[in-house]
Write an enzyme that holds these catalytic residues in place. Structure first.
Site, PDB file in Angstrom:
ATOM      1  N   CYS A  44      -0.143 -76.542  -1.950  1.00  0.00           N
ATOM      2  CA  CYS A  44       1.268 -76.122  -1.821  1.00  0.00           C
ATOM      3  C   CYS A  44       1.340 -74.919  -0.874  1.00  0.00           C
ATOM      4  O   CYS A  44       0.709 -73.898  -1.126  1.00  0.00           O
ATOM      5  CB  CYS A  44       1.848 -75.752  -3.188  1.00  0.00           C
ATOM      6  SG  CYS A  44       3.455 -74.939  -3.057  1.00  0.00           S
ATOM      7  N   CYS A  47       2.210 -71.536  -2.602  1.00  0.00           N
ATOM      8  CA  CYS A  47       1.400 -70.962  -3.676  1.00  0.00           C
ATOM      9  C   CYS A  47       0.493 -69.849  -3.133  1.00  0.00           C
ATOM     10  O   CYS A  47       0.062 -69.898  -1.972  1.00  0.00           O
ATOM     11  CB  CYS A  47       0.563 -72.050  -4.344  1.00  0.00           C
ATOM     12  SG  CYS A  47       1.442 -72.878  -5.692  1.00  0.00           S
ATOM     13  N   HIS A 115       4.134 -71.726  -9.261  1.00  0.00           N
ATOM     14  CA  HIS A 115       4.595 -73.000  -8.701  1.00  0.00           C
ATOM     15  C   HIS A 115       5.690 -73.674  -9.538  1.00  0.00           C
ATOM     16  O   HIS A 115       6.593 -74.296  -8.996  1.00  0.00           O
ATOM     17  CB  HIS A 115       3.384 -73.939  -8.552  1.00  0.00           C
ATOM     18  CG  HIS A 115       3.706 -75.229  -7.867  1.00  0.00           C
ATOM     19  ND1 HIS A 115       3.805 -75.331  -6.492  1.00  0.00           N
ATOM     20  CD2 HIS A 115       3.954 -76.475  -8.363  1.00  0.00           C
ATOM     21  CE1 HIS A 115       4.091 -76.581  -6.172  1.00  0.00           C
ATOM     22  NE2 HIS A 115       4.197 -77.295  -7.281  1.00  0.00           N
ATOM     23  N   ASN A 155      18.402 -75.328  -2.750  1.00  0.00           N
ATOM     24  CA  ASN A 155      18.398 -76.745  -3.094  1.00  0.00           C
ATOM     25  C   ASN A 155      17.388 -76.910  -4.229  1.00  0.00           C
ATOM     26  O   ASN A 155      16.216 -76.626  -4.032  1.00  0.00           O
ATOM     27  CB  ASN A 155      17.967 -77.604  -1.904  1.00  0.00           C
ATOM     28  CG  ASN A 155      18.867 -77.416  -0.688  1.00  0.00           C
ATOM     29  OD1 ASN A 155      20.002 -76.981  -0.811  1.00  0.00           O
ATOM     30  ND2 ASN A 155      18.358 -77.736   0.482  1.00  0.00           N
ATOM     31  N   HIS A 166       8.058 -75.976  -5.673  1.00  0.00           N
ATOM     32  CA  HIS A 166       7.842 -74.518  -5.730  1.00  0.00           C
ATOM     33  C   HIS A 166       9.179 -73.794  -5.501  1.00  0.00           C
ATOM     34  O   HIS A 166       9.870 -74.058  -4.519  1.00  0.00           O
ATOM     35  CB  HIS A 166       6.818 -74.109  -4.673  1.00  0.00           C
ATOM     36  CG  HIS A 166       6.254 -72.757  -4.935  1.00  0.00           C
ATOM     37  ND1 HIS A 166       4.918 -72.533  -5.226  1.00  0.00           N
ATOM     38  CD2 HIS A 166       6.858 -71.546  -5.016  1.00  0.00           C
ATOM     39  CE1 HIS A 166       4.730 -71.236  -5.424  1.00  0.00           C
ATOM     40  NE2 HIS A 166       5.899 -70.623  -5.311  1.00  0.00           N
ATOM     41  N   HIS A 168      12.167 -71.931  -4.313  1.00  0.00           N
ATOM     42  CA  HIS A 168      12.471 -71.281  -3.035  1.00  0.00           C
ATOM     43  C   HIS A 168      13.941 -71.464  -2.699  1.00  0.00           C
ATOM     44  O   HIS A 168      14.595 -72.374  -3.204  1.00  0.00           O
ATOM     45  CB  HIS A 168      11.618 -71.888  -1.913  1.00  0.00           C
ATOM     46  CG  HIS A 168      11.974 -73.312  -1.592  1.00  0.00           C
ATOM     47  ND1 HIS A 168      11.631 -74.368  -2.404  1.00  0.00           N
ATOM     48  CD2 HIS A 168      12.665 -73.851  -0.556  1.00  0.00           C
ATOM     49  CE1 HIS A 168      12.072 -75.500  -1.867  1.00  0.00           C
ATOM     50  NE2 HIS A 168      12.719 -75.223  -0.749  1.00  0.00           N
ATOM     51  N   CYS A 198      44.380 -59.367  -1.337  1.00  0.00           N
ATOM     52  CA  CYS A 198      43.240 -60.235  -1.062  1.00  0.00           C
ATOM     53  C   CYS A 198      43.347 -61.477  -1.951  1.00  0.00           C
ATOM     54  O   CYS A 198      43.524 -61.362  -3.169  1.00  0.00           O
ATOM     55  CB  CYS A 198      41.939 -59.476  -1.342  1.00  0.00           C
ATOM     56  SG  CYS A 198      40.516 -60.536  -1.602  1.00  0.00           S
ATOM     57  N   CYS A 201      40.704 -61.531  -4.742  1.00  0.00           N
ATOM     58  CA  CYS A 201      41.022 -60.602  -5.835  1.00  0.00           C
ATOM     59  C   CYS A 201      42.096 -61.241  -6.712  1.00  0.00           C
ATOM     60  O   CYS A 201      42.035 -61.164  -7.946  1.00  0.00           O
ATOM     61  CB  CYS A 201      41.536 -59.270  -5.293  1.00  0.00           C
ATOM     62  SG  CYS A 201      40.258 -58.158  -4.676  1.00  0.00           S
ATOM     63  N   HIS A 242      36.766 -55.743  -4.995  1.00  0.00           N
ATOM     64  CA  HIS A 242      36.826 -56.394  -3.685  1.00  0.00           C
ATOM     65  C   HIS A 242      35.576 -56.084  -2.858  1.00  0.00           C
ATOM     66  O   HIS A 242      35.202 -54.931  -2.688  1.00  0.00           O
ATOM     67  CB  HIS A 242      38.063 -55.939  -2.913  1.00  0.00           C
ATOM     68  CG  HIS A 242      38.115 -56.550  -1.548  1.00  0.00           C
ATOM     69  ND1 HIS A 242      38.600 -57.811  -1.344  1.00  0.00           N
ATOM     70  CD2 HIS A 242      37.662 -56.113  -0.347  1.00  0.00           C
ATOM     71  CE1 HIS A 242      38.478 -58.123  -0.065  1.00  0.00           C
ATOM     72  NE2 HIS A 242      37.908 -57.109   0.566  1.00  0.00           N
TER      73      HIS A 242
HETATM   74 ZN   LIG Z   1      39.281 -59.017  -2.814  1.00  0.00          ZN
HETATM   75 ZN   LIG Z   2       3.397 -73.885  -5.080  1.00  0.00          ZN
END
Ligand SMILES: [Zn+2]
Ligand SMILES: [Zn+2]
Length: 340
Positions: A44, A47, A115, A155, A166, A168, A198, A201, A242
């Site tokens: 990997c 790792c 891992h 992802n 692993h 990430h 805003c 907000c 904000h």
């Molecule tokens: Zn805001």
């Molecule tokens: Zn790994």
């Protein structure tokens, strides 16, 4: 119950809530039985011990003084979507079509040396180091004049876009405003000039007043399933004060977020049976802070329903889960845990 259309004021889009058929957690539970993975894999690239398999690191974060052991590692992506350069020149192709050189940055944040560790199972002090890496990278990438947007995303799992187990996340800095940021900024600026407030907000305030879609409210953050969620169990972690740039988060905010992020992911994994998911940290650049009437926020999207032809063809999403129902089950999980 009849389906209904809801208007998302931040995206300036309608969403179809088609919750009459499915929408209960049990309709989505995926119960992914990941093969138990080892904590270290010899080939990997992420790792420890295999650092030479990746490009040299851009930054390293350690748990304590012992700098021989990294906890979080930032490296350039070996197969980048965009490459660093000097400036992104505009050009025209075939006289008429507009283009820009593919200049930018594509980085990987290795979130742990272990891992098979998941953010949802991490100690907040370890999550804090991941957030520190995000803060620093937004700052560093914002300094490049040609960078117009920075997107941080994770992802998790094959249907969310990765086959690498692993833990990430990735960072892409683009030489044009991302399509979403361009549109959202336009909407937010227009709202600000009309309402002198805003929009983000105000959305926080409206969600707080309603309370029906709230999962968590703390000192610095409000967490909710937005009124016009585009996806089932879509969840936003939004700063209460904000703030348009993530790298301006203060010490207390980092501490709270380090606990809130794994907690929310834990609820999603528990309720939906360990689904694949994406999270996206939307932020303005460091140099834009104060000028932009929108917020940085983290959007979590469990990948439990599929985008079909209607969504592609219309730009209108069909969400089979009422956000009120999603929030209710996510709050219930919380109460159960407290009762334990
Ligand atoms: Zn805001
Ligand atoms: Zn790994």
């Amino acid at each position: 119950m009849m389906a209904e259309l809801r208007f998302d004021p931040a995206a300036d889009e309608w969403v179809i809530m088609a919750h009459e058929r499915i929408g209960r957690p049990s309709d989505f539970e995926v119960h992914q039985k990941h093969k138990p993975a080892p904590s270290w894999v010899d080939d990997c690239p992420f790792c420890p011990g295999n650092e030479s398999l990746t490009p040299p690191e851009l930054a390293v974060y350690c748990k304590n003084e012992d700098t021989s052991k990294w906890q979080v590692r930032v490296i350039p992506n070996k197969f980048p979507a965009l490459n660093p350069g000097i400036s992104a020149e505009k050009r025209f192709v075939d006289k008429y079509f507009e283009g820009v050189e593919g200049i930018g940055h594509h980085e990987v944040v290795v979130e742990s040396p272990i891992h098979n560790e998941k953010i949802s199972e991490m100690d907040p002090s370890d999550v804090e180091l991941i957030l520190k890496a995000y803060i620093d990278r937004v700052r560093v990438l914002s300094e490049r004049e040609y960078v117009k947007s920075v997107v941080i995303f994770k992802n998790h799992g094959p249907s969310a876009g990765t086959s690498i187990l692993h833990p990430h996340s990735q960072i892409i800095a683009t030489p044009t405003l991302t399509n979403q940021m361009r549109k959202r900024l336009q909407v937010a600026v227009e709202y600000y000039s009309r309402m002198k407030n805003c929009l983000y907000c105000d959305i926080n305030k409206w969600e707080h007043e309603s309370g029906r879609r709230i999962i968590y409210e703390g000192k610095y953050f409000i967490v909710f399933n937005p009124y016009a969620s585009h996806y089932s169990y879509e969840t936003w972690i939004s700063p209460i004060e904000h703030s348009s740039c993530f790298s301006n988060i203060n010490r207390g905010g980092v501490e709270e977020l380090s606990g809130v992020l794994p907690d929310i992911l834990r609820r999603i994994e528990s309720i939906l049976g360990n689904p694949d998911y994406n999270y996206i940290l939307h932020t303005a650049l460091n140099r834009c802070n104060g000028d932009w009437p929108l917020h940085w926020y983290i959007q979590i999207v469990p990948r439990i329903s599929v985008i079909g032809g209607f969504e592609i063809g219309s730009g209108t999403y069909i969400n089979p889960t009422l956000p009120e129902d999603a929030a209710k089950s996510m709050r219930t999980y919380y109460q159960l845990k407290i009762a334990d």
